[in-house]
Design a protein around this motif. Structure first.
Motif, PDB file in Angstrom:
ATOM      1  N   ASN A  82      -9.027  52.124  -4.152  1.00  0.00           N
ATOM      2  CA  ASN A  82      -8.030  51.846  -5.198  1.00  0.00           C
ATOM      3  C   ASN A  82      -7.469  53.099  -5.868  1.00  0.00           C
ATOM      4  OD1 ASN A  82     -10.248  49.298  -5.666  1.00  0.00           O
ATOM      5  ND2 ASN A  82      -8.132  48.768  -5.236  1.00  0.00           N
ATOM      6  N   ILE A  86      -4.637  54.314  -5.442  1.00  0.00           N
ATOM      7  CA  ILE A  86      -3.235  54.063  -5.779  1.00  0.00           C
ATOM      8  C   ILE A  86      -3.146  52.951  -6.808  1.00  0.00           C
ATOM      9  CG2 ILE A  86      -1.020  53.194  -4.937  1.00  0.00           C
ATOM     10  CD1 ILE A  86      -1.560  54.554  -2.294  1.00  0.00           C
ATOM     11  N   SER A  87      -3.731  51.806  -6.491  1.00  0.00           N
ATOM     12  CA  SER A  87      -3.557  50.626  -7.337  1.00  0.00           C
ATOM     13  C   SER A  87      -4.208  50.767  -8.707  1.00  0.00           C
ATOM     14  CB  SER A  87      -4.112  49.386  -6.630  1.00  0.00           C
ATOM     15  OG  SER A  87      -5.482  49.559  -6.302  1.00  0.00           O
ATOM     16  N   THR A 124      -3.109  51.380   3.076  1.00  0.00           N
ATOM     17  CA  THR A 124      -2.727  50.155   2.376  1.00  0.00           C
ATOM     18  C   THR A 124      -2.210  50.539   0.998  1.00  0.00           C
ATOM     19  OG1 THR A 124      -4.837  49.723   1.251  1.00  0.00           O
ATOM     20  CG2 THR A 124      -4.658  49.024   3.554  1.00  0.00           C
ATOM     21  N   ASP A 125      -1.683  49.551   0.271  1.00  0.00           N
ATOM     22  CA  ASP A 125      -1.124  49.849  -1.045  1.00  0.00           C
ATOM     23  C   ASP A 125      -2.201  50.060  -2.105  1.00  0.00           C
ATOM     24  OD1 ASP A 125      -2.013  47.262  -1.260  1.00  0.00           O
ATOM     25  OD2 ASP A 125      -0.081  46.401  -1.836  1.00  0.00           O
ATOM     26  N   ARG A 126      -3.467  49.949  -1.730  1.00  0.00           N
ATOM     27  CA  ARG A 126      -4.555  50.212  -2.676  1.00  0.00           C
ATOM     28  C   ARG A 126      -4.932  51.692  -2.698  1.00  0.00           C
ATOM     29  NH1 ARG A 126      -8.694  45.103  -1.645  1.00  0.00           N
ATOM     30  NH2 ARG A 126      -7.091  43.478  -1.658  1.00  0.00           N
ATOM     31  N   GLY A 127      -4.940  52.316  -1.550  1.00  0.00           N
ATOM     32  CA  GLY A 127      -5.271  53.725  -1.445  1.00  0.00           C
ATOM     33  C   GLY A 127      -6.771  53.973  -1.384  1.00  0.00           C
ATOM     34  N   ASN A 178      -3.624  56.524   2.610  1.00  0.00           N
ATOM     35  CA  ASN A 178      -2.829  55.458   2.014  1.00  0.00           C
ATOM     36  C   ASN A 178      -2.388  54.438   3.055  1.00  0.00           C
ATOM     37  OD1 ASN A 178      -3.100  56.844  -0.401  1.00  0.00           O
ATOM     38  ND2 ASN A 178      -1.243  58.022  -0.070  1.00  0.00           N
ATOM     39  N   SER A 222      -0.878  51.390   8.422  1.00  0.00           N
ATOM     40  CA  SER A 222      -0.858  50.056   7.833  1.00  0.00           C
ATOM     41  C   SER A 222      -0.367  49.042   8.841  1.00  0.00           C
ATOM     42  CB  SER A 222       0.068  50.043   6.613  1.00  0.00           C
ATOM     43  OG  SER A 222       1.412  50.192   7.028  1.00  0.00           O
TER      44      SER A 222
END
Length: 209
Positions: A169, A171-172, A198-201, A196, A2
């Motif tokens: 997405n 994750i999100s 980014t925080d979206r996954g 992962n 990231s």
């Protein structure tokens, strides 16, 4: 990795770790991707640039020639995919149900100079994908989250052995993707890892040979 991770470890110069190229035509496409990211992101739910670069890398390194994308939006992720397809001689078929976004993507593909390698399909992808007949080298899913499992069920038979399936997405939007995640992690014919950056996954699945 990231951007935050890089910033913490290599300092303020981390933003300079953008994609580099010595090719004028590729730089033109990268510049236009940067324009879209800065000026058209609102309300589009585009992938982050890191994920766009991943799509390009996987498209090119896997020598994908037939790529299917569910969820065109404004064409941002599709243009990243096309950067990889330029070097494989491949083609992108991308689906979206929203007509204004379809038209905006059409304009963006043209301005980026990749429209000749893109087939856009306007309509309900749950129905439209049933018209696909050719083997799929890479499938990217980034549309209605509860629909991921249905897209997988309908398109997995077309994904060639050794082909890749990416889903955004993970994750999100995890609560909406339970059936999809179960399907890609319990099928012995698939091998899945979760990226992962980014925080979206993002999930990356290979259909085993």
């Amino acid at each position: 990795l990231s951007s935050a991770w890089l910033m913490a470890r290599v300092g303020a110069d981390a933003p300079a770790l953008a994609p580099l190229t010595s090719l004028a035509q590729e730089q033109k496409v990268l510049d236009y991707l940067n324009y879209i990211e800065k000026n058209q992101s609102k309300g589009m739910m585009n992938v982050p640039p890191e994920d766009g670069r991943l799509l390009r890398i996987l498209t090119e390194s896997s020598k994908a020639r037939n790529v299917v994308e569910i969820g065109t939006s404004n064409g941002y992720s599709g243009i990243w995919i096309c950067l990889g397809l330029k070097n494989t001689g491949g083609h992108l078929t991308t689906f979206d149900i929203d007509e204004p976004r379809f038209k905006l993507a059409q304009e963006n593909f043209k301005k980026a100079g990749v429209n000749s390698m893109v087939t856009q399909v306007l309509g309900d992808a749950h129905k439209e994908v049933l018209k696909l007949k050719e083997p799929v080298d890479l499938l990217f899913i980034d549309a209605d989250k509860p629909g991921y499992f249905d897209y997988l069920k309908k398109l997995l038979p077309l994904v060639r052995p050794g082909g890749l399936i990416l889903a955004n997405n993970t994750i999100s939007a995890a609560p909406d993707l339970k059936d999809f995640v179960k399907a890609i992690t319990t099928n012995p014919d698939l091998d899945t890892v979760f990226l992962n950056a980014t925080d979206r996954g993002m999930s990356l699945t290979m259909k085993k040979r």
